[in-house]
Design a protein around this motif. Structure first.
Motif, PDB file in Angstrom:
ATOM      1  N   SER A   3       0.722  -1.268  -0.023  1.00 34.98           N
ATOM      2  CA  SER A   3       0.120   0.020  -0.063  1.00 34.98           C
ATOM      3  C   SER A   3       1.010   1.367  -0.178  1.00 34.98           C
ATOM      4  O   SER A   3       1.952   1.186   0.263  1.00 34.98           O
ATOM      5  N   VAL A  18      -2.215  -1.921  -3.647  1.00 34.33           N
ATOM      6  CA  VAL A  18      -1.910  -2.801  -4.841  1.00 34.33           C
ATOM      7  C   VAL A  18      -1.940  -4.514  -4.319  1.00 34.33           C
ATOM      8  O   VAL A  18      -1.482  -4.780  -3.219  1.00 34.33           O
ATOM      9  N   THR A  20      -1.866  -8.268  -5.550  1.00 34.84           N
ATOM     10  CA  THR A  20      -1.057  -9.129  -6.343  1.00 34.84           C
ATOM     11  C   THR A  20      -2.007 -10.407  -6.636  1.00 34.84           C
ATOM     12  O   THR A  20      -3.005 -10.753  -5.807  1.00 34.84           O
ATOM     13  N   PHE A  43      -5.161  -1.111  -6.962  1.00 41.16           N
ATOM     14  CA  PHE A  43      -4.811  -1.467  -8.081  1.00 41.16           C
ATOM     15  C   PHE A  43      -4.588  -3.070  -8.078  1.00 41.16           C
ATOM     16  O   PHE A  43      -4.031  -3.648  -7.158  1.00 41.16           O
ATOM     17  N   GLY A  45      -3.505  -6.474  -9.720  1.00 40.23           N
ATOM     18  CA  GLY A  45      -2.111  -7.188 -10.374  1.00 40.23           C
ATOM     19  C   GLY A  45      -2.771  -8.098 -11.230  1.00 40.23           C
ATOM     20  O   GLY A  45      -3.108  -9.060 -10.610  1.00 40.23           O
ATOM     21  N   VAL A  65      -2.974  -3.032 -13.055  1.00 39.82           N
ATOM     22  CA  VAL A  65      -1.730  -2.901 -13.212  1.00 39.82           C
ATOM     23  C   VAL A  65      -1.020  -4.448 -13.804  1.00 39.82           C
ATOM     24  O   VAL A  65      -1.392  -5.271 -13.016  1.00 39.82           O
ATOM     25  N   ALA A  78       5.658  -2.059 -12.634  1.00 33.89           N
ATOM     26  CA  ALA A  78       4.153  -1.661 -11.797  1.00 33.89           C
ATOM     27  C   ALA A  78       4.514  -0.524 -10.636  1.00 33.89           C
ATOM     28  O   ALA A  78       3.716  -0.083 -10.499  1.00 33.89           O
ATOM     29  N   VAL A  82       2.449   2.840 -10.727  1.00 32.20           N
ATOM     30  CA  VAL A  82       1.315   3.031  -9.594  1.00 32.20           C
ATOM     31  C   VAL A  82       1.920   4.451  -8.959  1.00 32.20           C
ATOM     32  O   VAL A  82       1.279   5.534  -8.832  1.00 32.20           O
TER      33      VAL A  82
END
Length: 92
Positions: A3, A18, A20, A43, A45, A65, A78, A82
């Protein structure tokens, strides 16, 4: 999951998260839940364009992303994406 965040002059926290592995399963659930329940930009991934298109259509609050966590180049790209999208420092 990482984050980035900042506290504004009014005391409200703004930032991004973010997630994943967000193309399916727990990652998708985490990204969609965080997008729906927080004020953070989420975001997600993903590694495939089809997954990005599906997630963005299903969850309008999510930004995708491209991210392959086994590739240093992909991770660097990435992070740059971001950082440029949020203008916030990366932590975590």
């Amino acid at each position: 999951m990482g984050s980035i965040s900042s506290t504004s002059a009014g005391g409200a926290t703004t930032g991004a998260i973010v997630v994943t592995g967000a193309s399916s399963g727990i990652g998708e659930h985490a990204a969609s839940t965080l997008s729906a329940t927080t004020s953070f930009t989420v975001f997600a991934g993903v590694r495939k364009q089809a997954d990005a298109d599906r997630l963005e259509a299903a969850y309008p609050g999510i930004r995708t992303v491209f991210l392959d966590v086994t590739s240093d180049e992909s991770i660097a790209a990435a992070v740059s994406f971001v950082r440029n999208a949020t203008h916030l420092p990366i932590v975590g």
